[in-house]
Design an enzyme around this catalytic site. Sequence first.
Site, PDB file in Angstrom:
ATOM      1  N   TYR A  35       1.038  -8.639   0.128  1.00  0.00           N
ATOM      2  CA  TYR A  35       1.918  -7.690  -0.564  1.00  0.00           C
ATOM      3  C   TYR A  35       3.135  -8.396  -1.154  1.00  0.00           C
ATOM      4  O   TYR A  35       3.017  -9.455  -1.747  1.00  0.00           O
ATOM      5  CB  TYR A  35       2.347  -6.554   0.374  1.00  0.00           C
ATOM      6  CG  TYR A  35       1.199  -5.937   1.090  1.00  0.00           C
ATOM      7  CD1 TYR A  35       0.161  -5.337   0.381  1.00  0.00           C
ATOM      8  CD2 TYR A  35       1.108  -5.966   2.469  1.00  0.00           C
ATOM      9  CE1 TYR A  35      -0.912  -4.766   1.028  1.00  0.00           C
ATOM     10  CE2 TYR A  35       0.046  -5.387   3.133  1.00  0.00           C
ATOM     11  CZ  TYR A  35      -0.967  -4.797   2.407  1.00  0.00           C
ATOM     12  OH  TYR A  35      -2.016  -4.244   3.050  1.00  0.00           O
TER      13      TYR A  35
ATOM     14  N   SER B  14      -5.755  -2.425   6.661  1.00  0.00           N
ATOM     15  CA  SER B  14      -5.843  -3.052   5.332  1.00  0.00           C
ATOM     16  C   SER B  14      -6.657  -4.335   5.309  1.00  0.00           C
ATOM     17  O   SER B  14      -6.956  -4.843   4.230  1.00  0.00           O
ATOM     18  CB  SER B  14      -4.446  -3.353   4.798  1.00  0.00           C
ATOM     19  OG  SER B  14      -3.857  -2.157   4.372  1.00  0.00           O
TER      20      SER B  14
ATOM     21  N   TYR C  81     -11.584   6.391   2.464  1.00  0.00           N
ATOM     22  CA  TYR C  81     -10.750   5.194   2.618  1.00  0.00           C
ATOM     23  C   TYR C  81     -10.122   5.153   4.016  1.00  0.00           C
ATOM     24  O   TYR C  81     -10.039   4.089   4.649  1.00  0.00           O
ATOM     25  CB  TYR C  81      -9.672   5.195   1.522  1.00  0.00           C
ATOM     26  CG  TYR C  81      -8.524   4.262   1.799  1.00  0.00           C
ATOM     27  CD1 TYR C  81      -8.636   2.894   1.560  1.00  0.00           C
ATOM     28  CD2 TYR C  81      -7.321   4.742   2.325  1.00  0.00           C
ATOM     29  CE1 TYR C  81      -7.581   2.038   1.835  1.00  0.00           C
ATOM     30  CE2 TYR C  81      -6.261   3.898   2.600  1.00  0.00           C
ATOM     31  CZ  TYR C  81      -6.393   2.545   2.361  1.00  0.00           C
ATOM     32  OH  TYR C  81      -5.353   1.694   2.649  1.00  0.00           O
TER      33      TYR C  81
ATOM     34  N   LYS D 234      -9.630  -4.259   3.193  1.00  0.00           N
ATOM     35  CA  LYS D 234      -9.565  -4.236   1.716  1.00  0.00           C
ATOM     36  C   LYS D 234     -10.299  -5.395   1.034  1.00  0.00           C
ATOM     37  O   LYS D 234     -11.079  -5.155   0.114  1.00  0.00           O
ATOM     38  CB  LYS D 234      -8.105  -4.167   1.250  1.00  0.00           C
ATOM     39  CG  LYS D 234      -7.434  -2.818   1.561  1.00  0.00           C
ATOM     40  CD  LYS D 234      -5.950  -2.864   1.251  1.00  0.00           C
ATOM     41  CE  LYS D 234      -5.241  -1.564   1.589  1.00  0.00           C
ATOM     42  NZ  LYS D 234      -3.768  -1.702   1.456  1.00  0.00           N
TER      43      LYS D 234
ATOM     44  N   VAL E  86      -1.746  -2.989   9.080  1.00  0.00           N
ATOM     45  CA  VAL E  86      -0.630  -2.381   9.820  1.00  0.00           C
ATOM     46  C   VAL E  86      -0.870  -2.250  11.322  1.00  0.00           C
ATOM     47  O   VAL E  86       0.065  -1.949  12.060  1.00  0.00           O
ATOM     48  CB  VAL E  86      -0.227  -0.978   9.312  1.00  0.00           C
ATOM     49  CG1 VAL E  86       0.593  -1.061   8.052  1.00  0.00           C
ATOM     50  CG2 VAL E  86      -1.399  -0.066   9.161  1.00  0.00           C
TER      51      VAL E  86
HETATM   52  N1  GLN Z   1      -4.604   2.816   6.396  1.00  0.00           N
HETATM   53  C1  GLN Z   1      -3.351   2.221   6.055  1.00  0.00           C
HETATM   54  C2  GLN Z   1      -2.716   2.931   4.883  1.00  0.00           C
HETATM   55  O1  GLN Z   1      -3.373   3.235   3.944  1.00  0.00           O
HETATM   56  C3  GLN Z   1      -3.546   0.765   5.758  1.00  0.00           C
HETATM   57  C4  GLN Z   1      -2.274   0.065   5.363  1.00  0.00           C
HETATM   58  C5  GLN Z   1      -2.171  -1.358   5.842  1.00  0.00           C
HETATM   59  O2  GLN Z   1      -2.846  -1.770   6.800  1.00  0.00           O
HETATM   60  N2  GLN Z   1      -1.269  -2.087   5.285  1.00  0.00           N
HETATM   61  O3  GLN Z   1      -1.555   3.253   4.889  1.00  0.00           O
END
Ligand code: GLN
Length: 424
Positions: free
Chosen positions: A243, A64, A191, A67, A261
């Site tokens: 988040y 993420s 993605y 993003k 994550v």
């Molecule tokens: N690729 C992960 C997902 O879409 C990214 C989520 C994250 O890093 N919080 O679930």
Amino acid sequence: MRSPIPDYLASTLSDVRDDDSGAVADYIPELAKADPDRLAVAVAMTDGYLYEAGDTDVEFSIQSISKPFVYALALADRGFDDVLDRVGVEPTGDAFNEISLEPVTGRPRNPMINAGALTVHTLVGAPGAGPGTRTARLLDGLSAFAGRRLHVDEAVFESELAHSFRNRALANMLRANDVVAEDPLITVAGYTRQCAVLVNTRDLAMMAATLANKGVNPLTGEEVVSARVVRQTLSVMSTCGMYDGAGDWMTRVGVPAKSGVSGGLIAALPGQLGIATFSPRLDAHGNSVRGTELFQRFAEEMNLHIMEANSAPLSVIRSTGVIDHGGRPLYVMTLQGSIRFAGGERVTREIVLRTPPCRRVAVDVSRVYTLGEAAHLMLRQTLERLCADGHRVYLVDADARFGPDFAGDLDVGLVTSLDEIRPV
Ligand code: GLN
């Protein structure tokens, strides 16, 4: 002599090393294989100088943390209106993979949750670009932020794609609401590839430093995105980057940030630095436990919180006084530092309340290193009024950095030193 900074970073790492709370993400099988004990930090200054400690060579998928950077690329490629029409900027207080869209518009609420990030992914590159072109643009863009060529970890990509049921549900909802026009599986695959780009902690620090440096990569000098795009991106990171832990983060750490994550965490302090940490065990929000702990310490010990006032406006006037210049009086006001609105107000107030006691006035800006737009306008109008009141005004600018902006219809003498002022 050794710099104390890497020693400080290393000792902070040892302070948190023993905390083994939290758990490695396992909803993506390939991520479950990560060594949970890895720990790293890198700090990149906005001139590209980098400090590091711990396992900074270990590569992991960006997840993420991609993003905000892909959001910045989409804003650059499609413009603000197109992107904001499709994805909002409001924090949700929900988990990153919450199946939530705005009730009436069907828009994802922000680009940091998966619904928004899936949509933003489709907005990279020229309109109508196919998945291949889009991925190429995305890899080029992320590499430009990092200042080195980045690659996709195909194993992580395959592993996540095979288990991407939740993201497929989200993409189907986006398609059903006409937020995204393409086949949902294409969006999810693109993605997921974006999330599988491999980075190390140094790369992340440099990417954050590029945001801190108004979009210019400190190593390559390339302007990856504009300063306006960076401002938008950092704002959204501040409110939504962590988040449902965003409020807690903003109050305690106070720097725009983004987690992933796989255990990475970045923060960018505008004008100063980018920081990245890596530690794979996550808390309930999906944010790295030891990474959060490290950032809380850095925020306190390095005074990072952006809401902490600095007293720069008070010290922009270095000195004022009348000197004997060629047998005649000259009022000299020497300015210094970074002058923004409050600094400009200070200068203006000084001139207005204590009218220069002689005809000739020199304002020395040689020690000023930034002059914000508002401050520039205020200074210009103040000098204009001094001229109108019958003063002969000079702008002393040793390196001719600001002088040219004061030329034109303004009747101010531009000089590089007091010696250039003729004793008239
Ligand atoms: N690729 C992960 C997902 O879409 C990214 C989520 C994250 O890093 N919080 O679930």
